[in-house]
Design a protein around this motif. Structure first.
Motif, mmCIF file in Angstrom:
data_model
loop_
_atom_site.group_PDB
_atom_site.id
_atom_site.type_symbol
_atom_site.label_atom_id
_atom_site.label_comp_id
_atom_site.label_asym_id
_atom_site.label_seq_id
_atom_site.Cartn_x
_atom_site.Cartn_y
_atom_site.Cartn_z
ATOM 1 N N LYS A 1 0.846 -1.188 0.000
ATOM 2 C CA LYS A 1 0.000 0.000 0.000
ATOM 3 C C LYS A 1 0.884 1.241 0.000
ATOM 4 O O LYS A 1 1.869 1.318 0.724
ATOM 5 C CB LYS A 1 -0.896 0.021 1.240
ATOM 6 C CG LYS A 1 -1.762 1.270 1.384
ATOM 7 C CD LYS A 1 -2.577 1.248 2.664
ATOM 8 C CE LYS A 1 -1.730 1.607 3.870
ATOM 9 N NZ LYS A 1 -1.307 3.038 3.908
ATOM 10 N N CYS B 1 -1.580 -2.557 -4.154
ATOM 11 C CA CYS B 1 -1.821 -3.776 -4.938
ATOM 12 C C CYS B 1 -1.966 -4.973 -4.003
ATOM 13 O O CYS B 1 -1.243 -5.086 -3.005
ATOM 14 C CB CYS B 1 -0.653 -3.991 -5.909
ATOM 15 S SG CYS B 1 -0.698 -5.528 -6.841
ATOM 16 N N LYS C 1 -6.254 -6.969 -7.143
ATOM 17 C CA LYS C 1 -6.842 -5.647 -6.996
ATOM 18 C C LYS C 1 -5.748 -4.586 -6.952
ATOM 19 O O LYS C 1 -4.705 -4.787 -6.345
ATOM 20 C CB LYS C 1 -7.696 -5.586 -5.726
ATOM 21 C CG LYS C 1 -8.415 -4.259 -5.527
ATOM 22 C CD LYS C 1 -9.390 -4.313 -4.358
ATOM 23 C CE LYS C 1 -8.679 -4.382 -3.032
ATOM 24 N NZ LYS C 1 -9.614 -4.250 -1.888
ATOM 25 N N ILE D 1 -5.285 -0.233 -6.460
ATOM 26 C CA ILE D 1 -5.871 1.080 -6.162
ATOM 27 C C ILE D 1 -4.868 2.148 -6.581
ATOM 28 O O ILE D 1 -3.698 2.115 -6.183
ATOM 29 C CB ILE D 1 -6.213 1.222 -4.667
ATOM 30 C CG1 ILE D 1 -7.266 0.193 -4.272
ATOM 31 C CG2 ILE D 1 -6.711 2.635 -4.362
ATOM 32 C CD1 ILE D 1 -7.596 0.177 -2.788
ATOM 33 N N GLU E 1 -4.127 6.350 -6.868
ATOM 34 C CA GLU E 1 -4.521 7.653 -6.353
ATOM 35 C C GLU E 1 -3.539 8.689 -6.868
ATOM 36 O O GLU E 1 -2.327 8.476 -6.828
ATOM 37 C CB GLU E 1 -4.539 7.654 -4.830
ATOM 38 C CG GLU E 1 -5.089 8.927 -4.218
ATOM 39 C CD GLU E 1 -5.239 8.820 -2.716
ATOM 40 O OE1 GLU E 1 -5.743 9.780 -2.108
ATOM 41 O OE2 GLU E 1 -4.852 7.779 -2.146
ATOM 42 N N LYS F 1 -9.314 8.692 -6.626
ATOM 43 C CA LYS F 1 -8.832 7.349 -6.333
ATOM 44 C C LYS F 1 -9.660 6.359 -7.154
ATOM 45 O O LYS F 1 -10.891 6.447 -7.199
ATOM 46 C CB LYS F 1 -8.978 7.048 -4.847
ATOM 47 C CG LYS F 1 -8.469 5.678 -4.420
ATOM 48 C CD LYS F 1 -8.758 5.407 -2.939
ATOM 49 C CE LYS F 1 -7.968 6.336 -2.049
ATOM 50 N NZ LYS F 1 -8.115 5.954 -0.604
ATOM 51 N N LYS F 2 -8.987 5.433 -7.830
ATOM 52 C CA LYS F 2 -9.697 4.438 -8.632
ATOM 53 C C LYS F 2 -9.207 3.034 -8.281
ATOM 54 O O LYS F 2 -8.028 2.819 -8.030
ATOM 55 C CB LYS F 2 -9.487 4.689 -10.126
ATOM 56 C CG LYS F 2 -10.303 5.836 -10.683
ATOM 57 C CD LYS F 2 -10.240 5.897 -12.206
ATOM 58 C CE LYS F 2 -11.127 7.014 -12.732
ATOM 59 N NZ LYS F 2 -11.089 7.098 -14.221
ATOM 60 N N GLN F 3 -10.143 2.107 -8.310
ATOM 61 C CA GLN F 3 -9.834 0.705 -8.026
ATOM 62 C C GLN F 3 -9.974 -0.120 -9.295
ATOM 63 O O GLN F 3 -10.949 0.022 -10.045
ATOM 64 C CB GLN F 3 -10.778 0.177 -6.946
ATOM 65 C CG GLN F 3 -10.546 -1.281 -6.597
ATOM 66 C CD GLN F 3 -11.415 -1.727 -5.431
ATOM 67 O OE1 GLN F 3 -11.264 -1.250 -4.318
ATOM 68 N NE2 GLN F 3 -12.339 -2.630 -5.693
ATOM 69 N N ARG G 1 -9.772 -4.125 -10.879
ATOM 70 C CA ARG G 1 -9.745 -5.559 -10.568
ATOM 71 C C ARG G 1 -9.288 -6.316 -11.806
ATOM 72 O O ARG G 1 -9.722 -6.006 -12.923
ATOM 73 C CB ARG G 1 -11.114 -6.051 -10.103
ATOM 74 C CG ARG G 1 -11.493 -5.529 -8.725
ATOM 75 C CD ARG G 1 -12.696 -6.254 -8.143
ATOM 76 N NE ARG G 1 -13.006 -5.811 -6.804
ATOM 77 C CZ ARG G 1 -12.447 -6.296 -5.697
ATOM 78 N NH1 ARG G 1 -11.537 -7.262 -5.801
ATOM 79 N NH2 ARG G 1 -12.798 -5.841 -4.507
#
Length: 640
Positions: free
Chosen positions: A583, A595, A604, A606, A608, A633-635, A637
């Motif tokens: 992170k 990640c 996954k 993320i 930012e 912020k975007k996630q 998958r």
């Protein structure tokens, strides 16, 4: 230290059978515990003092003294211990640096008395020792400053001192998280035993611990307004420190700062940036005196007094590109943070370094290329063609050329961004086009020198001609596959041996070559007793902190890269880390990346971007392009 009788020493020996020593990386506090006593230690950047808290089950007597092997006088004054001294300047007739060290005591019960050069505590169960220090290097009045620091800290209760310390430290440490592998239960072994066990069986939690320890050391040894950490960081325990406690610019000082940007600690990069800027006046004098050239230059040896000339011996002290290497850090800080005001601040330093080489590069004997001369490939030597004479000084070693190419390219980009110096920009581009290319020998490895000379030490610890692979970006399997293959051949020839920092560098090389298993093998070798001490300090030997920082950066490189123009997730993941997460790591463009992966595949991600931006993410054989608004912020998958 505590003054005890023989009987008390024997009692202490029995008491300390249950001795335990611990360093908590989350709050930067060391503790020692034994039967009936606990001590806590921390150095507070919030109050600029050292703190020792002692708690005993029974009332006890302690005698406090301050001493060192030379150049000191200690007295007890007004409830304080005060040590004063003047260090040797190294110049006859010139006074050296003055220093003042003070210890004060906070205790609610018991008696505190001064006796000669000691403070005696009687009937004490809880006490707090406060340590302050100042020198004339950066302080006009170290007497007053050290006393002001001590008095201010003595007026604060221990709990608040500790709370302020943690509040000052954790905002840096908590920016990044990392978990590697699957740990079934916590490991309770002492660190020395754990290091030994890790050579027999993989310990992914120890790998993560080593990464966090590197961050702890960097956070604890670098702050704006201070000098950058040297070869031992801040932890030199001898009067004559190894290599004079100076800065070496041919790998070591840069390696000390490899964590700064990807671990999202840009503020802690500032000491090196400011130090580089401060070298310019001395470097300009060196450029004029030694080369008759404009601009500025620094070689290998450097120190807080801005030494920039060639030093000690031509075999290792004559490399011209020390200052140019530091300029990479100036530009990297811009790339990661995208601050145009900052770019304008450091551009004159980059321009001065580029101007020096524009005026000192000369044609090589064949007339084909522009090269540095005289120079060396750091600390390595080669045989002349007859195979008997060992030589160090040469023209145009590969590392010099790679660094100068990078310097010219970065300075050209900066001048375009700032819309300035078009004439210089054209000259730099012309010189850039004439620099020698990287060359592959008939045996397939990357040449270290203009000619394919034979090294006197095939397994030399420096692998300087691979600068373009790391920390540079000019060689990669994606954009220059033949050169990357030549780098791999070079590393095979060099072997996996070397000093601790050398192995740390090789982790990064193999990670850039996308070879996770070989990078992990080097990490395990770095964590072997040959390269790491029981307290996790890196061994040259002796202790050199650059290996700690370089090894931690190698772990980042195995998990996250961006130099090929896209965010590459898990580019060199070893089998030992088939599951895990990180992170808060950072890539150029001021984009923060988190990640999570399982069974070796990204699950996954993320992203930012505090300042916004567009990036391409590569994972599991897929590529996704993402645009982020400032602060968004975007996630993402990813499928199996």
């Amino acid at each position: 230290q505590t003054d005890t009788s023989q009987r008390e020493q024997e009692e202490a020996a029995r008491r300390y059978k249950n001795y335990r020593r611990e360093l908590n990386l989350r709050n930067a506090t060391a503790t020692t515990t034994s039967k009936g006593e606990k001590r806590a230690y921390f150095t507070s950047f919030a109050h600029d003092v050292g703190v020792v808290r002692i708690k005993s089950a029974k009332k006890k007597r302690m005698v406090l003294r301050l001493d060192r092997p030379e150049s000191f006088v200690t007295t007890a004054e007004n409830g304080q211990l005060v040590m004063r001294g003047t260090l040797n300047s190294g110049v006859e007739g010139q006074e050296g640096m003055h220093y003042v060290v003070r210890i004060g005591v906070n205790t609610s019960r018991g008696h505190v008395t001064c006796s000669g050069d000691s403070i005696v505590l009687e009937g004490v169960r809880k006490t707090t020792l406060i340590f302050s220090a100042a020198t004339s290097y950066s302080c006009e009045d170290p007497e007053q400053h050290s006393n002001d620091l001590l008095q201010a800290a003595l007026s604060v209760k221990y709990r608040k001192l500790r709370r302020d310390h943690i509040r000052h430290y954790q905002p840096f440490f908590n920016r990044v998280a990392l978990h590697l592998g699957v740990q079934k239960r916590p490991v309770a072994l002492p660190t020395d035993q754990r290091l030994q066990q890790a050579q027999k069986a993989n310990d992914s939690a120890l790998d993560a611990l080593y990464f966090h320890y590197g961050r702890y050391l960097f956070i604890s040894s670098s702050r704006p307004g201070q000098l950058p950490p040297n070869l031992q960081g801040l932890w030199a325990h001898t009067i004559q420190t190894p290599w004079n406690g100076d800065y070496h610019l041919n790998i070591n000082l840069p390696m000390n700062h490899w964590l700064a940007e990807p671990c999202n600690l840009p503020e802690l990069h500032r000491p090196l940036i400011d130090f580089t800027k401060s070298l310019v006046p001395s470097g300009e004098h060196t450029a004029r005196s030694f080369y008759g050239a404009p601009g500025w230059v620094a070689h290998v040896i450097c120190n807080p007094w801005h030494f920039t000339a060639p030093g000690e011996h031509p075999s290792w002290g004559a490399t011209q590109t020390g200052g140019a290497w530091l300029c990479q850090h100036l530009w990297n800080h811009y790339l990661y943070n995208k601050d145009t005001t900052y770019c304008k601040e450091v551009y004159p330093t980059m321009k001065g370094a580029a101007e020096f080489f524009l005026n000192t590069l000369v044609p090589d004997p064949s007339g084909r290329w522009l090269v540095t001369a005289p120079s060396i490939s750091p600390e390595n030597s080669f045989y002349m063609p007859q195979g008997k004479t060992a030589v160090q000084v040469c023209m145009g070693p590969a590392m010099d050329t790679q660094i100068i190419k990078e310097l010219f390219s970065n300075t050209i980009q900066a001048s375009e961004l700032l819309q300035t110096d078009e004439e210089f920009r054209n000259q730099w581009q012309q010189a850039l086009d004439k620099l020698a290319p990287d060359q592959i020998s008939p045996q397939g490895y990357l040449q270290e020198w203009l000619e394919d000379y034979q090294e006197t030490d095939l397994h030399h610890r420096h692998v300087s001609h691979l600068y373009g692979l790391f920390p540079g970006n000019s060689i990669s399997p994606v954009h220059t596959p033949e050169l990357a293959q030549a780098c791999e051949k070079t590393l095979e020839r060099r072997g996996d041996g070397g000093t601790g920092w050398s192995r740390a560098w090789k982790i990064n090389f193999w990670a850039r070559l996308k070879n996770g298993e070989r990078a992990y093998r080097l990490l395990k070798l770095l964590l072997s007793p040959q390269s790491t001490y029981p307290n996790l300090f890196c061994s040259h030997p002796p202790f050199q902190i650059d290996g700690n920082f370089g090894g931690a950066r190698g772990i980042v490189e195995m998990l996250l890269q961006e130099h090929d123009g896209f965010i590459d997730l898990l580019p060199a993941l070893p089998k030992a880390w088939q599951a895990g997460f990180f992170k808060g790591l950072k890539v150029p463009g001021n984009i923060h990346v988190s990640c999570r992966w399982k069974k070796g595949k990204v699950r996954k991600v993320i992203l930012e971007a505090p300042t916004g931006g567009t990036c391409t993410v590569s994972a599991n054989g897929q590529q996704i392009t993402v645009t982020l608004l400032p602060g968004e912020k975007k996630q993402l998958r990813f499928t199996r």
